[in-house]
Enzyme design. Structure first.
Site, PDB file in Angstrom:
ATOM      1  N   CYS A   1      -6.057   1.167  12.497  1.00  0.00           N
ATOM      2  CA  CYS A   1      -4.505   1.032  12.500  1.00  0.00           C
ATOM      3  C   CYS A   1      -4.170   1.315  13.909  1.00  0.00           C
ATOM      4  O   CYS A   1      -4.177   0.549  14.716  1.00  0.00           O
ATOM      5  CB  CYS A   1      -4.100   1.831  11.629  1.00  0.00           C
TER       6      CYS A   1
ATOM      7  N   HIS B   1      -6.810  -0.131   7.065  1.00  0.00           N
ATOM      8  CA  HIS B   1      -7.600   1.199   6.730  1.00  0.00           C
ATOM      9  C   HIS B   1      -8.738   0.759   5.858  1.00  0.00           C
ATOM     10  O   HIS B   1      -8.664   1.142   4.456  1.00  0.00           O
ATOM     11  CB  HIS B   1      -6.684   2.189   6.056  1.00  0.00           C
TER      12      HIS B   1
ATOM     13  N   GLU C   1     -11.147   2.735   5.465  1.00  0.00           N
ATOM     14  CA  GLU C   1     -11.703   4.113   4.912  1.00  0.00           C
ATOM     15  C   GLU C   1     -11.246   4.291   3.332  1.00  0.00           C
ATOM     16  O   GLU C   1     -11.895   4.882   2.718  1.00  0.00           O
ATOM     17  CB  GLU C   1     -11.269   5.469   5.761  1.00  0.00           C
TER      18      GLU C   1
END
Ligand code: GLN
Length: 538
Positions: A385, A511, A513
Site C-alpha cells: 500500500c 493488502h 496480508e
C-alpha cells in the site's frame, strides 16, 4: 431468528488482553473440525462506528474484510483460524448500534415512544447478535463481547446477552467466561478471588456462565479448580485451564486437550458431524516449529512500537514461512529513525525488506531511503500500500530524475504528483469509511513475478487507501524498467509495480496480508520469503 443455530457468547473478566479473540477462534476451529459450520462475531463497546478512524497505536491494526468493512483486528484471527471470510456483520460497535437506533428514530420508526437503552438499544444489539445466524449458513455463531464485565460501556451488551437467554431455547445458548488466575510470587499461590469477583459481577447482571476458561501461567491444581467450580457455580469439568502458549496457533490443540469443545457440545446437545480432524493444522504447526532454514526480514514502518499495528503482516509471514519450513525473523524498524546517513547500519543483515502500509508524512523520507537501499542493492522487496507508493516515488526521483516527485498526500504542491488522490476521493468530505475499501479485481501480466506467485491472471485482493498511481506517468516509469504488472480491469488503476532488473521487487497497492490464513498462505509472501532465502544463499 434461525431456530437451529447455536449461540455461544464469550465474555471477559479481571483484565483485558486475555486473548478472547484467540479463545473464540480456537473454539471455532475445534467445532469446525467436527463438521460444524461456524462463524465468529465481535461486539466492541466503544463509540466509534468502526475502528477505521482509530490510530493504530490506540487499537492495533484496522482489519479489512472482502465487503470493505473496517474492523477490529480479532476478525483477522477469526479468518486466519477458520479459513472463511468475515463481513461487516461480524463486527458491531456501540457507535453503530446507537447510529442505527438514532437513524430509525429520525425516520419515525419509534413514533410516539420514548427511545431508551432498554429496550431499544438492547433490541438493536440482539437483532445484530442473530443476523449471521439468520443467514441460515451456520450451525454455531460465536459472539465475543469486547471489554471486561463491569465496564460501564459494555453494560448494554451484557444485558442483551442476558435477554438472549430468554429468546433462545436452553440448548441453543451458552456463556463462556474468560478470566485470569494470577500467581502471587510472594505467596507462591494461584489466586481465585479476582475470578470469583468477576463472576459475581456477571451474576449481578443476571448471567450465570456455563464454562470458565482460566488463563494461567501455571497448571491449576485440583483444589483450585474445585474452588472455582464451587464459588462460581460451574461444574468441575467446566473449569478449563488455558495455560500461556508458545504460539497462538497452539491454542486450539491446548483447548482440545482440555476438552473445551466436548464441554460446549455436551451443553448445547450437539454431536460431532465428523471425526474431529485437525491434521492440516498439526501439519502447519509441525512445519512452524521445525524450520529447516531461516531469514531476516526488516519490516519498516512508523507504528513499530506497537506490533499489533502490523498484526496481519506478522501473521502472514508466520503462515508463509511455515509453508516452506522457513523461520522468518521479523525485525520491526522505525522509519522515523532512518535517514541518508544511517540507512546502511539500520538495514544491515536483512535478507529481505518490507515497507509497511501507513498514512501521513512522519517517517516518510526514511521509507524512501529504505526503498532506495533495497533497489540498488538488489535486496528482495515487498511494498504494501503506502510501501508501493513509496517505491514509485523513489523510482521517479532517483531513476527518472523527477526532483521532488511525491504523493499529493505528503506534498500537495509537488511538481510531479506520481501518486495522487483518486478521482472518486476528491468529493469525499468525511473521514470515516470513505477510503477505497474491500475486495477489487486485478489482472496480472503473464510474464510478471506476481503471476509466478499466484499462478493465474485474475486475482482479488483487499484495499484500504485514498491515493493511487498517477497513470499520466505510467509510460515514463515503464520505459525505465518499473512495470505495472497488475491493473484493475475496470478502471486501469495500477495495483502492482515490479522492477525488471531486480531479483524480486514488488509493490502492491492492496493488502495481501488480510487474506493469508493458516491453510492458505498468501502467495506473494511465500515467493518473497523464497527470494530472501535465495538472496541469503547468494
Ligand atoms: N496513505 C496511503 C493512501 O491513503 C496508503 C494507505 C495505506 O497504506 N493503507 O493511499
Amino acid at each position: 431468528m434461525a431456530s437451529n443455530t447455536k449461540y455461544i457468547f464469550i465474555t471477559g473478566g479481571v483484565t483485558s488482553s486475555l486473548g478472547k479473540g484467540i479463545i473464540a477462534a480456537s473454539l471455532g476451529k475445534l467445532l469446525q473440525s467436527r463438521g460444524f459450520s461456524v462463524t465468529i462475531q465481535k461486539f466492541d463497546p466503544y463509540l466509534n462506528i468502526d475502528p477505521g478512524t482509530l490510530n493504530p497505536y490506540e487499537h492495533g491494526e484496522c482489519y479489512v474484510t472482502d465487503d470493505g468493512a473496517e474492523t477490529d483486528l480479532d476478525l483477522g484471527h477469526y479468518e486466519r483460524f477458520l479459513n472463511i471470510p468475515t463481513s461487516q456483520n461480524n463486527n458491531i460497535t456501540t457507535g453503530r448500534i446507537y447510529n442505527n437506533v438514532i437513524t430509525k428514530e429520525r425516520k419515525g420508526d419509534y413514533l410516539g415512544k420514548t427511545v431508551q437503552v432498554i429496550p431499544h438499544i438492547t433490541d438493536e444489539i440482539k437483532s445484530n447478535f442473530y443476523k449471521l445466524g439468520e443467514e441460515g449458513k451456520y450451525d454455531v455463531v460465536i459472539t465475543e463481547i469486547g471489554g471486561c464485565v463491569g465496564d460501564i460501556e459494555s453494560l448494554p451488551f451484557i444485558e442483551a446477552v442476558r435477554q438472549a437467554k430468554w429468546d433462545l431455547s436452553p440448548n441453543d445458548f451458552l456463556v463462556i467466561h474468560l478470566t485470569l488466575i494470577p500467581f502471587l510470587k510472594a505467596a507462591k499461590e494461584l489466586k481465585t478471588k479476582p475470578t470469583q469477583h468477576s463472576v459475581k459481577q456477571l451474576l449481578e447482571a443476571g448471567i450465570q456462565p456455563d464454562i470458565l476458561v482460566c488463563r494461567t501461567e501455571y497448571h491449576l491444581p485440583p483444589d483450585v479448580k474445585k474452588k472455582l467450580a464451587l464459588f462460581c457455580n460451574v461444574q468441575l469439568n467446566s473449569v478449563i485451564e488455558a495455560m500461556d502458549a508458545e504460539s497462538i496457533y497452539d491454542v486450539p490443540l491446548l483447548m482440545k486437550k482440555e476438552k473445551l469443545d466436548e464441554r460446549v457440545m455436551s451443553k448445547l446437545k450437539l454431536s460431532s458431524k465428523t471425526n474431529a480432524n485437525l491434521d492440516n493444522w498439526k501439519d502447519f504447526l509441525g512445519k512452524l516449529k521445525n524450520p529447516t532454514q531461516a531469514v531476516n526480514i526488516g519490516l519498516v514502518g512508523k507504528y513499530v512500537s506497537l506490533p499489533d499495528s502490523y498484526k496481519s503482516i506478522i501473521e502472514a509471514f508466520t503462515h508463509a514461512g511455515a509453508s516452506i519450513e522457513c523461520e522468518v525473523n521479523l525485525k520491526l524498524i522505525s522509519s522515523e529513525e532512518i535517514n541518508s546517513d544511517n540507512f546502511k547500519s539500520k538495514l544491515k543483515d536483512l535478507d529481505g525488506i518490507v515497507v509497511a502500509p501507513g498514512f501521513g508524512e512522519r517517517g516518510f523520507e526514511g521509507k524512501i531511503e529504505t526503498v532506495r537501499f533495497a533497489r540498488e542493492n538488489k535486496i528482495p522487496f515487498l511494498g504494501i500500500c503506502l510501501g508501493m507508493q513509496v517505491a514509485v516515488i523513489e523510482f521517479s526521483r532517483n531513476v527518472l530524475g523527477l526532483e521532488n516527485a511525491n504523493s499529493t498526500e505528503m506534498d500537495p504542491n509537488t511538481p510531479y504528483p506520481v501518486i495522487a488522490l483518486m478521482e472518486e476521493q476528491k468529493k469525499v468530505d468525511q473521514m470515516g469509511g470513505t477510503m477505497r475499501l474491500g475486495s477489487y479485481a486485478c489482472d496480472l501480466k503473464k510474464s510478471s513475478k506476481a503471476y509466478a506467485a499466484y499462478g493465474k491472471t485474475k486475482i482479488q485482493e483487499r484495499h484500504r487507501h485514498r491515493y493511487e498511481f498517477n497513470n499520466s506517468f505510467l509510460e515514463q516509469i515503464e520505459s525505465k524498467g518499473m512495470i505495472a504488472s497488475g491493473k484493475n480491469p475496470e478502471t486501469g488503476l495500477v495495483e502492482i509495480v515490479e522492477l525488471k532488473n531486480h531479483p524480486w521487487f514488488v509493490g502492491v497497492q492492496f493488502h495481501p496480508e488480510y487474506k493469508s490464513t493458516v491453510l492458505n498462505p498468501q502467495p506473494l509472501f511465500v515467493k518473497f520469503i523464497q527470494a530472501a532465502i535465495d538472496n541469503k544463499l547468494k
